[in-house]
Design an enzyme around this catalytic site. Structure first.
Site, PDB file in Angstrom:
ATOM      1  N   GLY A   1      32.457 -35.712   0.853  1.00 51.29           N
ATOM      2  CA  GLY A   1      32.485 -37.035   0.245  1.00 51.29           C
ATOM      3  C   GLY A   1      33.846 -37.662   0.483  1.00 51.29           C
TER       4      GLY A   1
ATOM      5  N   GLN B   1      40.730 -43.389  -0.952  1.00 56.49           N
ATOM      6  CA  GLN B   1      41.341 -42.264  -0.229  1.00 56.49           C
ATOM      7  C   GLN B   1      41.755 -42.626   1.191  1.00 56.49           C
ATOM      8  OE1 GLN B   1      37.991 -39.392  -1.368  1.00 56.49           O
ATOM      9  NE2 GLN B   1      39.778 -38.056  -1.247  1.00 56.49           N
TER      10      GLN B   1
ATOM     11  N   CYS C   1      39.464 -31.614  -3.210  1.00 57.96           N
ATOM     12  CA  CYS C   1      39.535 -33.041  -2.879  1.00 57.96           C
ATOM     13  C   CYS C   1      40.395 -33.182  -1.634  1.00 57.96           C
ATOM     14  CB  CYS C   1      40.168 -33.794  -4.050  1.00 57.96           C
ATOM     15  SG  CYS C   1      40.342 -35.572  -3.764  1.00 57.96           S
ATOM     16  N   LEU C   2      39.936 -33.977  -0.651  1.00 66.97           N
ATOM     17  CA  LEU C   2      40.708 -34.156   0.586  1.00 66.97           C
ATOM     18  C   LEU C   2      42.101 -34.703   0.299  1.00 66.97           C
ATOM     19  CD1 LEU C   2      37.985 -35.608   2.997  1.00 66.97           C
ATOM     20  CD2 LEU C   2      38.793 -33.242   2.821  1.00 66.97           C
TER      21      LEU C   2
ATOM     22  N   HIS D   1      32.406 -36.897  -8.650  1.00 69.64           N
ATOM     23  CA  HIS D   1      33.789 -36.779  -8.176  1.00 69.64           C
ATOM     24  C   HIS D   1      34.217 -38.065  -7.450  1.00 69.64           C
ATOM     25  CE1 HIS D   1      37.173 -34.403  -6.178  1.00 69.64           C
ATOM     26  NE2 HIS D   1      37.108 -35.500  -5.440  1.00 69.64           N
ATOM     27  N   GLU D   2      33.353 -38.557  -6.559  1.00 67.40           N
ATOM     28  CA  GLU D   2      33.715 -39.741  -5.765  1.00 67.40           C
ATOM     29  C   GLU D   2      33.761 -41.006  -6.626  1.00 67.40           C
ATOM     30  OE1 GLU D   2      34.952 -39.137  -3.006  1.00 67.40           O
ATOM     31  OE2 GLU D   2      34.165 -37.113  -2.768  1.00 67.40           O
TER      32      GLU D   2
ATOM     33  N   HIS E   1      37.011 -41.578  -8.286  1.00 69.99           N
ATOM     34  CA  HIS E   1      38.052 -42.151  -7.419  1.00 69.99           C
ATOM     35  C   HIS E   1      38.077 -43.685  -7.521  1.00 69.99           C
ATOM     36  CE1 HIS E   1      39.872 -38.866  -5.213  1.00 69.99           C
ATOM     37  NE2 HIS E   1      38.704 -38.365  -4.855  1.00 69.99           N
TER      38      HIS E   1
HETATM   39 CO    CO Z   1      38.365 -36.504  -4.097  1.00 67.60          CO
END
Ligand code: CO
Length: 197
Positions: A56, A61, A105-106, A151-152, A155
């Protein structure tokens, strides 16, 4: 009524931003224009997500404060069909139950922690053409996508998974967070928005 506002200018070469970049803390703006620029940006987000081996990726991000994320949760499991999806202006409704899952998380490389999430909920969103979508997701019944979208969606509200950790869990991540803060200072000359607890 046609939205005459000029479309958001999306970056041609979006790049992943990491903690403690301030854009990760900003509440993102809704999308009002569903045009080729939006769809081209979504395609570029998929490319970043795939290059980084994520399941995701949210627009903040890659430095874009808009309510957009992309997912392809099936990439994680061998043999499962890809299921790339674009989620615009998403809203969670009627949450029930609690579940925990070890998340990463990236934007927080090499940090993993168990996070509490809703077990079941309905999500309503628009696709990249502005069409209304809705789906009931059940994590307990095996829908890992339910974790990814919670999670996304966080953000888009300037919330990161670290915010959900207990003080003990956060303590275990502290050294790695400090390393990321040092990397950011070295790269930008700024302190960014480090976590304050
Ligand atoms: Co993340």
């Amino acid at each position: 009524m046609t939205d005459t506002a000029s479309p958001a200018s999306y970056p041609t070469h979006p790049a992943l931003v990491c903690y403690p970049a301030p854009v990760l803390r900003r509440k993102a703006e809704p999308v009002t224009v569903f045009d080729e620029d939006l769809r081209a940006f979504c395609a570029r987000m998929f490319a970043v997500m795939e290059a980084e081996k994520g399941v995701g990726l949210a627009a903040p991000q890659v430095g874009v404060s808009r309510r957009i994320f992309v997912t392809d949760h099936a990439r994680k499991k061998d043999g499962e069909k890809p299921d790339p999806r674009v989620w615009v202006n998403p809203v969670i409704e009627s949450p029930e139950g609690v579940t925990t899952y070890e998340e990463g998380c990236l934007s927080f490389p090499a940090i993993y922690a168990k996070v509490k999430r809703h077990d079941r909920f309905t999500i309503r969103w628009l696709d990249e053409y502005g069409r209304e979508r809705s789906e009931r997701l059940d994590v307990g019944a095996g829908q890992f996508l339910g974790i990814v979208v919670q999670h996304e969606l966080d953000h888009l509200d300037g919330i990161v998974f670290i915010d959900h950790l207990t003080p003990v869990q956060l303590g275990l991540c502290r050294r790695r967070l400090r390393d990321l803060e040092a990397d950011y200072r070295k790269a930008t000359g700024k302190t960014g928005s480090p976590i304050r607890r």
